[in-house]
Design an enzyme around this catalytic site. Structure first.
Site, short mmCIF file in Angstrom:
data_model
loop_
_atom_site.label_atom_id
_atom_site.label_comp_id
_atom_site.label_asym_id
_atom_site.label_seq_id
_atom_site.Cartn_x
_atom_site.Cartn_y
_atom_site.Cartn_z
N GLY A 54 0.85 -1.19 0.00
CA GLY A 54 0.00 0.00 0.00
C GLY A 54 0.88 1.24 0.00
N GLY A 57 0.15 9.32 0.74
CA GLY A 57 0.85 10.52 0.32
C GLY A 57 2.21 10.64 0.98
N SER A 60 5.07 4.48 2.55
CA SER A 60 4.89 3.22 1.80
C SER A 60 4.68 2.12 2.83
CB SER A 60 6.14 2.91 0.99
OG SER A 60 6.36 3.96 0.08
N LYS A 75 4.96 0.29 7.94
CA LYS A 75 4.73 1.61 7.33
C LYS A 75 5.99 2.45 7.47
CE LYS A 75 1.63 5.62 7.71
NZ LYS A 75 0.26 6.06 7.98
N ASP A 171 -8.44 13.01 9.58
CA ASP A 171 -8.45 12.55 8.17
C ASP A 171 -9.31 11.29 8.03
OD1 ASP A 171 -7.78 12.67 5.48
OD2 ASP A 171 -5.82 11.73 5.72
N1 LIG Z 1 -1.91 -2.51 8.58
C1 LIG Z 1 -2.18 -2.55 7.28
N2 LIG Z 1 -2.56 -3.71 6.68
C2 LIG Z 1 -2.82 -3.76 5.35
N3 LIG Z 1 -2.75 -2.68 4.52
C3 LIG Z 1 -2.38 -1.50 5.05
C4 LIG Z 1 -2.07 -1.38 6.45
N4 LIG Z 1 -1.74 -0.09 6.70
C5 LIG Z 1 -1.87 0.57 5.53
N5 LIG Z 1 -2.24 -0.27 4.54
C6 LIG Z 1 -2.49 0.11 3.12
O1 LIG Z 1 -1.71 1.25 2.78
C7 LIG Z 1 -2.56 2.38 2.48
C8 LIG Z 1 -1.93 3.67 2.99
O2 LIG Z 1 -1.80 3.62 4.41
P1 LIG Z 1 -1.89 4.94 5.30
O3 LIG Z 1 -3.20 5.62 5.08
O4 LIG Z 1 -1.55 4.58 6.71
O5 LIG Z 1 -0.71 5.81 4.63
P2 LIG Z 1 -0.52 7.41 4.58
O6 LIG Z 1 0.78 7.71 3.91
O7 LIG Z 1 -0.68 7.93 5.98
O8 LIG Z 1 -1.75 7.82 3.67
P3 LIG Z 1 -2.46 9.24 3.46
O9 LIG Z 1 -2.00 9.73 2.13
O10 LIG Z 1 -3.91 8.87 3.49
O11 LIG Z 1 -2.06 10.11 4.59
C9 LIG Z 1 -3.92 2.04 3.14
O12 LIG Z 1 -4.99 2.69 2.51
C10 LIG Z 1 -3.95 0.52 2.95
O13 LIG Z 1 -4.36 0.18 1.63
#
Ligand SMILES: Nc1ncnc2c1ncn2[C@@H]1O[C@H](COP(=O)(O)OP(=O)(O)OP(=O)(O)O)[C@@H](O)[C@H]1O
Length: 350
Positions: A54, A57, A60, A75, A171
């Site tokens: 996944g 913004g 990864s 993450k 968010d």
């Molecule tokens: N624990 C998890 N298990 C499975 N998939 C996940 C998990 N955490 C995140 N993902 C995948 O990764 C994507 C992005 O995660 P997340 O929203 O935490 O990232 P971000 O960089 O904070 O995103 P944003 O741009 O919304 O701020 C999620 O929508 C999901 O598809």
């Protein structure tokens, strides 16, 4: 996920707990069920970041394997000083949050400002946005949709009303709702959160002359009151929740880039009808709004009306008219009998 061009993240002002001092080479250190890893461990857990599952913004997300070979999600925030602060904010919040409908932190690595990583429980059904809007043949049944809404608002109730200090997520959107193998929902992504205030905060970077606000916004989900005033509050989370409920009912996206159309605008006439007590709500109108992929005959139309009424209240203006998360929890339990069973053991201590 993409953000509005004119909106960026909240400034990070929360205090982050100091990292534990004990660390033995590359050996992981556990405390309170959360393990602190070195960057070498992180590389090993993800087989050198070999499988991306996944991306957002600012980060990864990679598949990780724990020593017992259980799956987890790692993450990693894109490397920069500002994003490291967002990582620390999310880490600090997740270390304190324990709720069945909030993604669980299993571990983290914070070796240096270049390398911050969160190890999270793995949610195999991905995010709600993909589940609702991808072209997959698998259609999320109505019962799952009401349950997801109910579990999401319980997670919001927990951060708004139970945990200390209280938290505004900032968010709420369907891509920040993850689903486990049984389609239970878990709220994730606390990188935009505000901590330690009860209801309102003025972003510290908002200049008194320009109305420029540093805050995340996702098209279709951002509270117009916030965009106008720069005042963040629990009510903005309720707005995002209302939009997610509209997505669950209609199967439509919060924002259609193709048509340049927001779901809240498309649904405004129906929602006004719902809130207008002098108008008898037409069942045909309600059925027309329902996701066409759902088997409509098996759906209790009163449940659909209850969900739409909640959505209408949550996106109403001014924000003071919007219900609190616990009011929505109680309302949904009353109107959708199958949810009372889920709600019976809903409270979990922070
Ligand atoms: N624990 C998890 N298990 C499975 N998939 C996940 C998990 N955490 C995140 N993902 C995948 O990764 C994507 C992005 O995660 P997340 O929203 O935490 O990232 P971000 O960089 O904070 O995103 P944003 O741009 O919304 O701020 C999620 O929508 C999901 O598809």
């Amino acid at each position: 996920m993409a953000c509005f061009l004119n909106c960026v993240r909240f400034d990070v002002t929360a205090t982050i707990t100091d990292k534990p001092t004990s660390k033995e080479g590359s050996l992981a250190v556990s405390a309170g069920g959360v393990t602190r890893y070195s960057w070498d461990d992180v590389e090993a857990l993800t087989s050198n970041f070999s499988r991306l599952i996944g991306s957002g913004g600012y980060s990864s997300i990679y598949m990780a394997r724990l020593s017992n070979s259980a799956k987890a999600a790692l993450k990693v925030h894109v490397s920069s000083h500002r994003l490291y602060k967002i990582f620390k904010l999310e880490l600090d919040i997740l270390l304190r949050l324990h709720h069945p409908n909030i993604v669980k932190l299993l571990g983290y690595s914070d070796d240096s400002e270049e390398n911050g990583a969160l190890l999270l429980e793995y949610l195999p059904q991905g995010n709600l946005q993909e589940k609702l809007h991808s072209n997959s043949k698998q259609v999320l049944p109505w019962r799952n949709r009401t349950t997801i809404a109910f579990q999401l608002v319980q997670a919001i109730e927990h951060i708004h009303e139970t945990c200390i200090p209280q938290i505004v997520h900032g968010d709420i959107k369907s891509s920040n709702v993850l689903l486990d193998e049984n389609f239970n929902s878990k709220l994730c992504d606390f990188g935009s959160a505000k901590v330690g205030f009860s209801s309102m905060v003025q972003p510290s970077t908002m200049s008194p002359r320009s109305r420029h606000v540093t805050m995340v916004g996702s098209p279709g989900y951002t509270d117009p009151h916030y965009l106008r005033t720069g005042i963040a509050s629990k009510k903005m989370d309720m707005y995002g929740f209302g939009v997610v409920v509209l997505e669950l009912v209609s199967g439509k996206e919060a924002f259609s880039a193709e048509r340049g159309e927001m779901l809240v605008h498309v649904t405004a006439p129906l929602l006004n009808e719902i809130l207008d007590s002098s108008v008898e709500l037409s069942e045909d109108n309600v059925r027309r709004f329902l996701d066409p992929r759902l088997l409509k005959d098996s759906i209790d139309i009163d449940e659909v009306k209850a969900m739409l009424r909640v959505a209408a209240l949550c996106i109403s203006t001014p924000p003071s008219l919007r219900p609190s998360a616990s009011q929505v929890v109680n309302n949904l339990m009353q109107k959708i009998p199958s949810l009372s069973f889920l709600g019976s053991g809903k409270k979990s201590v922070s």
